[in-house]
Design an enzyme around this catalytic site. Structure first.
Site, PDB file in Angstrom:
ATOM      1  CE1 TYR A  39      84.990  19.266   6.663  1.00 45.74           C
ATOM      2  CE2 TYR A  39      84.918  21.608   7.228  1.00 45.74           C
ATOM      3  CZ  TYR A  39      84.522  20.298   7.462  1.00 45.74           C
ATOM      4  OH  TYR A  39      83.680  20.001   8.490  1.00 45.74           O
ATOM      5  CE  LYS A  94      95.831 -10.053  10.639  1.00 49.33           C
ATOM      6  NZ  LYS A  94      94.792 -10.856  11.265  1.00 49.33           N
TER       7      LYS A  94
END
Length: 416
Positions: A39, A94
């Site tokens: 970060y 999926k």
């Protein structure tokens, strides 16, 4: 295969954690230095690189291996228009298939929007996150317009799998079936029952392969010159046939993408002595294979079910098509790439099966009862992915310039 109960399925989805997906960290994250790299302040360096050269997003972010599975829930499996939220278990599923079969990360995104313009704008707005977009379970004809616009307006591959997945897998099966029957594709008469997304896409792909005589049937009958209710996609398949009997008379193949009994044994009787019958309504086929076999014992038969031979399953294609497209940073998935995938799938069926497949399915051999590979054949990962990647390079839709297909195959093989 034993029948899946509702209770078993719900328990699978609920325990030990709700749903089928999670997010994991791919970098070390143990101390203050890791925090500074992941970060602030370290992340700013990557941001600046991407600002100066957007293509470096493929180098510094997950974009290079991330697909969005997007649906508005208007045409879900056999469930119909159930809404975006209710479609989420399918879209999560999926995403699981992408990960498990091709090591592609995928996020499911359910959008409560039916308006074509608004849905396109939403997808365009979020597209920078992804390396590819898999459209799923969007009703026809809206799905054609949505896919076409996104392909034109985005610089990442977009594919509506309900259309092209079925087209690619049935094309692979058709290529092998025609070879086994010693019939040229251009000499075939093919009947397509069901003029939705998959039916129209399949018929279009058959035309690309050389088929000239295609008769399409929708819920109102044969698509012919007498019809005045046809959209522009159906008009591409106007024929001279007057009714379903004339359509089936002397036909070499029928592709069923409709519902049970939309064609019957009496129609199969009108076909050639060795017909190709893909009866793909799921879970109940238009005509069951044993009924086809009773009237045409030499038929080549495929279904969408796992408990019959020659299962037409989209998982043979879409994970590896996106794998290959992502790995060469393709701008789109074009027809040549789809045909390359179909040819690779067809070719793999001719190869001797490996021991792990033999242990599950028995000693399968190329022939009428085995014209396409099983979904668990790990070689699909190598052969289809590499065929698609090479086609993207050859047709100049890939950003990657230096591509060595043999080296790429070795990398795929090693990652297994």
């Amino acid at each position: 295969m034993s029948k899946i109960t509702k209770e078993e399925a719900l328990q699978y989805h609920e325990f030990p954690r709700a749903g089928k997906l999670s997010v994991e960290t791919t970098k070390r994250f143990k101390d203050k230095r890791d925090l500074s790299l992941a970060y602030t302040p370290g992340v700013a360096f990557a941001c600046e690189e991407i600002k100066n050269d957007p293509q470096t997003a493929y180098k510094y972010t997950t974009k290079r291996n991330l697909v969005a599975v997007i649906s508005n829930g208007t045409a879900v499996l056999g469930l119909g228009s159930i809404g975006a939220l209710a479609s989420k278990p399918v879209m999560e599923g999926k995403a699981v298939l992408f990960k498990e079969f091709a090591k592609v990360d995928a996020f499911d995104i359910e959008v409560e929007e039916k308006d074509v313009d608004k849905l396109c704008e939403i997808i365009k707005a979020i597209s920078p996150t992804f390396g590819g977009i898999n459209l799923e379970d969007i009703k026809a004809p809206a799905c054609f317009e949505i896919e076409s616009r996104l392909i034109d307006e985005l610089e990442i591959p977009v594919m509506h799998d309900d259309q092209h997945g079925t087209a690619i897998i049935t094309s692979a099966a058709l290529i092998n079936a025609s070879e086994l029957l010693n019939i040229k594709l251009e000499d075939m008469k093919i009947v397509v029952v069901g003029a939705g997304a998959a039916g129209i896409a399949s018929a279009n792909m058959y035309k690309e392969l050389g088929v000239k005589n295609i008769v399409m049937i929708d819920s109102k009958g044969v698509i012919n010159k007498e019809r005045t209710d046809l959209n522009k996609y159906k008009k591409e398949f106007i024929s001279d046939c007057k009714d379903i009997n004339e359509a089936f008379l002397g036909a070499n193949m029928v592709l069923g993408l409709s519902k049970p009994n939309s064609f019957k044994v009496e129609h199969i009787k009108l076909m050639t002595n060795e017909p190709i019958v893909f009866t793909l309504a799921n879970p109940t086929p238009e005509v069951f294979p044993e009924d086809v076999r009773a009237v045409k014992p030499d038929a080549i038969i495929g279904t969408g079910r796992s408990d019959y031979l020659n299962q037409v399953n989209n998982v043979l294609g879409f994970p590896f098509i996106f794998r290959g497209a992502l790995d060469v940073q393709a701008r789109k998935i074009n027809m040549q790439m789809k045909i390359a995938a179909a040819n690779a799938i067809a070719a793999l069926a001719k190869e001797p099966i490996e021991d792990d497949i033999k242990a599950i399915f028995g000693d399968l051999k190329y022939g009428k009862d085995y014209i396409i590979p099983t979904p668990f054949d790990k070689r699909l990962y190598i052969e289809v992915s590499s065929a698609v990647a090479k086609s993207a390079i050859d047709t100049k839709v890939a950003r990657v310039k230096d591509f060595d297909i043999e080296k790429y195959k070795e990398e795929l093989r090693a990652s297994l």
